[in-house]
Design a protein around this motif. Sequence first.
Motif, PDB file in Angstrom:
ATOM      1  N   VAL A  93       0.822  -1.215   0.000  1.00  0.00           N
ATOM      2  CA  VAL A  93       0.000   0.000   0.000  1.00  0.00           C
ATOM      3  C   VAL A  93       0.858   1.268   0.000  1.00  0.00           C
ATOM      4  O   VAL A  93       0.311   2.368  -0.098  1.00  0.00           O
ATOM      5  N   MET A  94       2.163   1.117   0.111  1.00  0.00           N
ATOM      6  CA  MET A  94       3.064   2.272   0.086  1.00  0.00           C
ATOM      7  C   MET A  94       4.201   2.022  -0.893  1.00  0.00           C
ATOM      8  O   MET A  94       5.349   1.806  -0.504  1.00  0.00           O
ATOM      9  N   PRO A  95       3.883   1.991  -2.192  1.00  0.00           N
ATOM     10  CA  PRO A  95       4.951   1.759  -3.185  1.00  0.00           C
ATOM     11  C   PRO A  95       5.880   2.955  -3.283  1.00  0.00           C
ATOM     12  O   PRO A  95       5.444   4.110  -3.261  1.00  0.00           O
ATOM     13  N   ILE A  96       7.150   2.671  -3.381  1.00  0.00           N
ATOM     14  CA  ILE A  96       8.175   3.716  -3.484  1.00  0.00           C
ATOM     15  C   ILE A  96       8.933   3.495  -4.790  1.00  0.00           C
ATOM     16  O   ILE A  96       9.371   2.373  -5.069  1.00  0.00           O
ATOM     17  N   PRO A  97       9.067   4.525  -5.621  1.00  0.00           N
ATOM     18  CA  PRO A  97       9.814   4.353  -6.883  1.00  0.00           C
ATOM     19  C   PRO A  97      11.237   3.869  -6.626  1.00  0.00           C
ATOM     20  O   PRO A  97      11.936   4.359  -5.746  1.00  0.00           O
ATOM     21  N   GLY A  98      11.617   2.884  -7.406  1.00  0.00           N
ATOM     22  CA  GLY A  98      12.949   2.314  -7.264  1.00  0.00           C
ATOM     23  C   GLY A  98      13.040   1.195  -6.254  1.00  0.00           C
ATOM     24  O   GLY A  98      14.091   0.551  -6.151  1.00  0.00           O
ATOM     25  N   ARG A  99      11.983   0.929  -5.503  1.00  0.00           N
ATOM     26  CA  ARG A  99      11.998  -0.148  -4.510  1.00  0.00           C
ATOM     27  C   ARG A  99      11.238  -1.343  -5.087  1.00  0.00           C
ATOM     28  O   ARG A  99      10.027  -1.322  -5.223  1.00  0.00           O
ATOM     29  N   ASN A 100      11.986  -2.373  -5.416  1.00  0.00           N
ATOM     30  CA  ASN A 100      11.422  -3.579  -5.995  1.00  0.00           C
ATOM     31  C   ASN A 100      10.776  -4.419  -4.896  1.00  0.00           C
ATOM     32  O   ASN A 100      11.412  -4.730  -3.887  1.00  0.00           O
ATOM     33  N   PHE A 101       9.509  -4.786  -5.094  1.00  0.00           N
ATOM     34  CA  PHE A 101       8.796  -5.547  -4.068  1.00  0.00           C
ATOM     35  C   PHE A 101       9.423  -6.925  -3.860  1.00  0.00           C
ATOM     36  O   PHE A 101       9.496  -7.419  -2.732  1.00  0.00           O
ATOM     37  N   VAL A 102       9.882  -7.550  -4.940  1.00  0.00           N
ATOM     38  CA  VAL A 102      10.472  -8.890  -4.823  1.00  0.00           C
ATOM     39  C   VAL A 102      11.801  -8.825  -4.095  1.00  0.00           C
ATOM     40  O   VAL A 102      12.068  -9.614  -3.178  1.00  0.00           O
ATOM     41  N   LYS A 103      12.651  -7.896  -4.462  1.00  0.00           N
ATOM     42  CA  LYS A 103      13.982  -7.828  -3.866  1.00  0.00           C
ATOM     43  C   LYS A 103      13.958  -7.251  -2.462  1.00  0.00           C
ATOM     44  O   LYS A 103      14.740  -7.674  -1.600  1.00  0.00           O
ATOM     45  N   VAL A 235       4.172  -2.262 -11.430  1.00  0.00           N
ATOM     46  CA  VAL A 235       5.068  -1.604 -12.384  1.00  0.00           C
ATOM     47  C   VAL A 235       6.485  -1.518 -11.828  1.00  0.00           C
ATOM     48  O   VAL A 235       7.473  -1.831 -12.523  1.00  0.00           O
ATOM     49  N   PHE A 236       6.626  -1.096 -10.571  1.00  0.00           N
ATOM     50  CA  PHE A 236       7.956  -0.992  -9.971  1.00  0.00           C
ATOM     51  C   PHE A 236       8.624  -2.356  -9.823  1.00  0.00           C
ATOM     52  O   PHE A 236       9.860  -2.441  -9.779  1.00  0.00           O
ATOM     53  N   THR A 237       7.819  -3.418  -9.761  1.00  0.00           N
ATOM     54  CA  THR A 237       8.380  -4.763  -9.631  1.00  0.00           C
ATOM     55  C   THR A 237       8.832  -5.320 -10.967  1.00  0.00           C
ATOM     56  O   THR A 237       9.915  -5.917 -11.073  1.00  0.00           O
ATOM     57  N   PHE A 238       8.016  -5.148 -12.014  1.00  0.00           N
ATOM     58  CA  PHE A 238       8.335  -5.742 -13.309  1.00  0.00           C
ATOM     59  C   PHE A 238       9.152  -4.823 -14.214  1.00  0.00           C
ATOM     60  O   PHE A 238       9.620  -5.279 -15.258  1.00  0.00           O
ATOM     61  N   LEU A 239       9.318  -3.585 -13.825  1.00  0.00           N
ATOM     62  CA  LEU A 239      10.122  -2.669 -14.656  1.00  0.00           C
ATOM     63  C   LEU A 239      11.569  -3.121 -14.793  1.00  0.00           C
ATOM     64  O   LEU A 239      12.121  -3.092 -15.903  1.00  0.00           O
ATOM     65  N   PRO A 240      12.249  -3.549 -13.725  1.00  0.00           N
ATOM     66  CA  PRO A 240      13.630  -4.028 -13.914  1.00  0.00           C
ATOM     67  C   PRO A 240      13.726  -5.263 -14.796  1.00  0.00           C
ATOM     68  O   PRO A 240      14.774  -5.506 -15.398  1.00  0.00           O
ATOM     69  N   VAL A 241      12.652  -6.048 -14.878  1.00  0.00           N
ATOM     70  CA  VAL A 241      12.690  -7.267 -15.687  1.00  0.00           C
ATOM     71  C   VAL A 241      12.510  -6.955 -17.166  1.00  0.00           C
ATOM     72  O   VAL A 241      13.224  -7.492 -18.017  1.00  0.00           O
ATOM     73  N   VAL A 242      11.552  -6.075 -17.491  1.00  0.00           N
ATOM     74  CA  VAL A 242      11.277  -5.758 -18.895  1.00  0.00           C
ATOM     75  C   VAL A 242      12.199  -4.671 -19.431  1.00  0.00           C
ATOM     76  O   VAL A 242      12.109  -4.328 -20.608  1.00  0.00           O
ATOM     77  N   ARG A 243      13.039  -4.128 -18.589  1.00  0.00           N
ATOM     78  CA  ARG A 243      13.940  -3.062 -19.038  1.00  0.00           C
ATOM     79  C   ARG A 243      14.926  -3.571 -20.076  1.00  0.00           C
ATOM     80  O   ARG A 243      15.392  -2.824 -20.937  1.00  0.00           O
ATOM     81  N   ASP A 244      15.260  -4.861 -19.997  1.00  0.00           N
ATOM     82  CA  ASP A 244      16.193  -5.439 -20.964  1.00  0.00           C
ATOM     83  C   ASP A 244      15.540  -5.724 -22.306  1.00  0.00           C
ATOM     84  O   ASP A 244      16.244  -6.028 -23.271  1.00  0.00           O
ATOM     85  N   HIS A 245      14.216  -5.653 -22.382  1.00  0.00           N
ATOM     86  CA  HIS A 245      13.529  -5.892 -23.648  1.00  0.00           C
ATOM     87  C   HIS A 245      13.545  -4.612 -24.491  1.00  0.00           C
ATOM     88  O   HIS A 245      14.049  -3.568 -24.067  1.00  0.00           O
ATOM     89  N   THR A 246      12.937  -4.717 -25.656  1.00  0.00           N
ATOM     90  CA  THR A 246      12.806  -3.526 -26.487  1.00  0.00           C
ATOM     91  C   THR A 246      11.790  -2.573 -25.859  1.00  0.00           C
ATOM     92  O   THR A 246      10.978  -2.963 -25.022  1.00  0.00           O
TER      93      THR A 246
END
Length: 298
Positions: A93-103, A235-246
């Motif tokens: 409920v408190m997402p922070i940009p740059g903070r990955n939920f998984v990591k 979005v903050f969780t999957f952004l580092p994963v899809v960043r390597d894609h086009t």
Amino acid sequence: MDNTDELKFQDFEEVSNLLSFDPNAPTVAVSDSLASLSGEEDVKLDLNEDEEGLENSKLLGETPTGGFWTFDYYQSFFNVETAQVMDRLKGSVMPIPGRNFVKYYLRNKPDLYGPFWICVTLVFSVAISGNLSTFLSQFGDQTYHYRPQFHRVTIAAIVIFMYASLVPLCAWGFLTWRRGPEGHMRCYTFLETVCVYGYSLFIFIPTSLLWIIPLEWLRWLLILVSTVVSGSVLVFTFLPVVRDHTKVTAATTLLTILVLHSLLAIGCKMYFFHTAVHMATPATTTLPMMTTQVTQAH
């Protein structure tokens, strides 16, 4: 010297002769000879194998679990502490940009305890709040007779559990497929993906309770806020994963995640909290029939 000392001396003499004949001979022969004399070869080998097995099990984190048809297999997925669950609920409920939920929150220890009970609670909160909202909207209407709609619990359970299982499965399958067999791109495990989606639904529980208030503008505002908050977690969780894609693939993936998340919130609001507008039926007036009496002349 006794016979034992003579045998040891002869063995050392034979070994020294072999080494002088071939300096590159393996020195393990000396230890083998000593071990054969002392009779401790088997004991040392067994201890070394046991120690190596214990070290490997600690490094790999292996736990004795049965097959997938046993209860012990699924019990490990629910082995989580209350403090960890509370910390993950706060993070959802408190997402922070740059903070990955998984990591940051899962830390390679995903669980199914939190997502399961979040989905169960959301099912009952949506269904019960929807029935209560319908009752309050029709309160005071003499022609309305309240009937509990228990089928809404079944529909809510099907929709929410299908979303919490099938959508993460599709996301994990797509990202794994894009990763390729060589594994150059980063990807989460299926359990981590399910865990993230499950905790992202937590904010809809208080939102569904506030949907009881019969104000349409407030309901749509709550949908907007809850979708933005929970969608930011994804979005903050999957952004580092899809960043390597086009760029096109990454934008399409994130947009699809947000659209499906928004459709869940909008669909729940439209079905469970839709108030039908009853039009007042106009009163029918009966005109008096005018009868004329015809008298016949005699």
